[in-house]
Design an enzyme around this catalytic site. Structure first.
Site, mmCIF file in Angstrom:
data_model
loop_
_atom_site.group_PDB
_atom_site.id
_atom_site.type_symbol
_atom_site.label_atom_id
_atom_site.label_comp_id
_atom_site.label_asym_id
_atom_site.label_seq_id
_atom_site.Cartn_x
_atom_site.Cartn_y
_atom_site.Cartn_z
ATOM 1 C CE1 TYR A 141 -3.237 -2.781 0.030
ATOM 2 C CE2 TYR A 141 -3.946 -2.101 2.205
ATOM 3 C CZ TYR A 141 -4.087 -2.918 1.101
ATOM 4 O OH TYR A 141 -5.100 -3.857 1.075
ATOM 5 C CE LYS A 192 0.492 -17.664 -3.097
ATOM 6 N NZ LYS A 192 -0.413 -18.823 -3.010
ATOM 7 C CG ASP A 224 -2.950 -19.912 -1.081
ATOM 8 O OD1 ASP A 224 -2.156 -19.841 -0.120
ATOM 9 O OD2 ASP A 224 -2.673 -20.525 -2.126
ATOM 10 C CG ASP A 248 -7.297 -4.117 3.903
ATOM 11 O OD1 ASP A 248 -8.299 -4.031 4.643
ATOM 12 O OD2 ASP A 248 -7.136 -3.395 2.895
ATOM 13 C CG ASP A 252 -12.781 -6.145 6.238
ATOM 14 O OD1 ASP A 252 -12.335 -5.675 7.308
ATOM 15 O OD2 ASP A 252 -13.299 -5.451 5.352
#
Ligand code: NAD
Length: 362
Positions: A141, A192, A224, A248, A252
């Site tokens: 980000y 990852k 994943d 992020d 959620d």
């Protein structure tokens, strides 16, 4: 010495829910003698209205001097047309950056009384209590270079950079291990590493940090698989630590396991343990001013503040027990209400006052 707390209600339901959280703090101050000093400030749209800036300089100065900040929420349709730097959400991003809040703590816990609110089967989620520790100020980000350019073939190309240095990884890993010490003593680091070199380094550094915490058990999981496991068997997790973007998304997903946005607190911490505490939800303009918003996420944010920034874990525990008590009594705001024997729908103020009463009765 008394601890300073800066109160920033913000916009929309922020005003209503923070007023109830302040009642809880006032109760602890006045009846239990906790040495807490409260100050008020403006942020978001309400700050823009008064000062033309969603984060006025005096708010940032008060926040820098405070030991902890309690925030309601910012934003609303009336400010959506403003240029980007003047929008309420910019106030939030700037205060996080200004305070160096690099560690975002997002617990997902399910109160047994609310098990029906989840879309998952009760046996999968009842007793759920996990903590996601998300890196908040680095990663893709913020990485440079970034942008949209025209490539050698004349095609438009969007690009971002996923970059972490070892210091950034080390400090977020330390936060996760220290939190695990206060909880179930297990950390799962999500990356990852099979595809992304930056997360290969992430895995190496987290493994090094783990050597300083022999009491905590470390595991690693690809993102994943972590997404899948969160839905399949979320109770396997204690603390999850991960990068900005993965955190992020996963936080959620974890929030939705509990099914009630009005119940979940969060914290963002700096390197010295100072933090900003806020509910995970927004300013809910659709219900603002009606006195029906659920104040429990904000009240539980106060509990997190007492535990993680003010070293008052017993007071934190008491607030959490008081919240359980009012749920046991059948009190529900509209967002968590379902008709049934002993259930009573209440407004924001009644819910806040019930928590104070439950505290007093302990
Ligand atoms: P929201 O979280 O404000 O609301 C989503 C839904 O959940 C709405 O139906 C709302 O009524 C309900 N809800 C939220 N909190 C509740 C509570 N405590 N009690 C009962 N119901 C509750 O998200 P949104 O509608 O996408 O955004 C509204 C505004 O909030 C936007 O301006 C957005 O930018 C802002 N926002 C701010 C923050 C923040 O301050 N940290 C976070 C998210 C969104």
């Amino acid at each position: 010495m008394s601890k300073k707390i800066l109160i920033l209600p913000g916009d929309g339901i922020g005003q209503e829910i923070v007023a109830e959280a302040v009642k809880v703090l006032d109760y602890l101050r006045q009846s239990e003698g906790l040495a807490l000093e409260l100050e008020n400030g403006l942020i978001g749209g309400s700050a823009y209205e008064q000062h033309g800036d969603p984060l006025p300089q005096q708010t940032l100065e008060l926040a820098v001097k405070a030991d902890a900040v309690l925030l309601g929420a910012v934003g609303g349709p009336e400010w959506e047309g403003l240029e980007r730097p003047l929008r309420p959400e910019q106030g939030l991003l700037r205060i996080r950056a200004g305070l160096g809040l690099f560690a975002n703590l997002r617990p997902a816990m399910l109160f047994p009384q609310l098990v029906q609110a989840s879309t998952l089967k009760p046996e999968v989620v009842s007793g759920l209590d996990l903590m996601i520790v998300r890196e908040l100020t680095g990663g893709i980000y913020f990485g440079e270079p970034r942008g949209i350019r025209v490539n050698d073939n004349g095609l438009k190309q969007g690009f971002n950079t996923l970059v972490y240095d070892e210091t950034e990884i080390r400090r977020i890993a330390r936060v996760a291990f220290e939190i695990a010490l206060k909880r179930g003593r297990r950390v799962c680091s999500v990356d990852k590493a099979n595809v992304l070199e930056s997360t290969e380094l992430w895995r190496q550094v987290v493994t090094e940090v783990a050597r300083d915490f022999p009491q905590v058990q470390l595991s690693h999981m690809y993102v994943d698989n972590a997404a899948m496991q969160l839905i399949r068997e979320p109770k396997q997790f204690d603390v999850l630590v991960t990068s900005n973007m993965f955190g992020d998304i996963l936080s959620d997903a974890a929030a939705m396991l509990t099914g009630s946005i009005g119940m979940l607190p969060s914290a963002s911490l700096d390197a010295g343990g100072k933090g900003m505490y806020e509910p995970i939800h927004g300013s809910a303009p659709d219900i603002a001013g009606q006195g029906i918003a659920n104040p429990l996420a904000t009240i539980l944010s106060v509990a997190m503040m007492l535990r993680y920034s003010l070293e008052l874990p017993q007071a934190a525990q008491r607030i959490e027990s008081a919240v359980e008590q009012v749920l046991d009594e059948g009190l529900r705001t509209a967002d968590i209400y379902s008709a049934g024997p002993g259930m009573q729908q209440v407004g924001t103020r009644e819910m806040g006052e019930a928590v104070v009463r439950a505290l007093a009765a302990q």
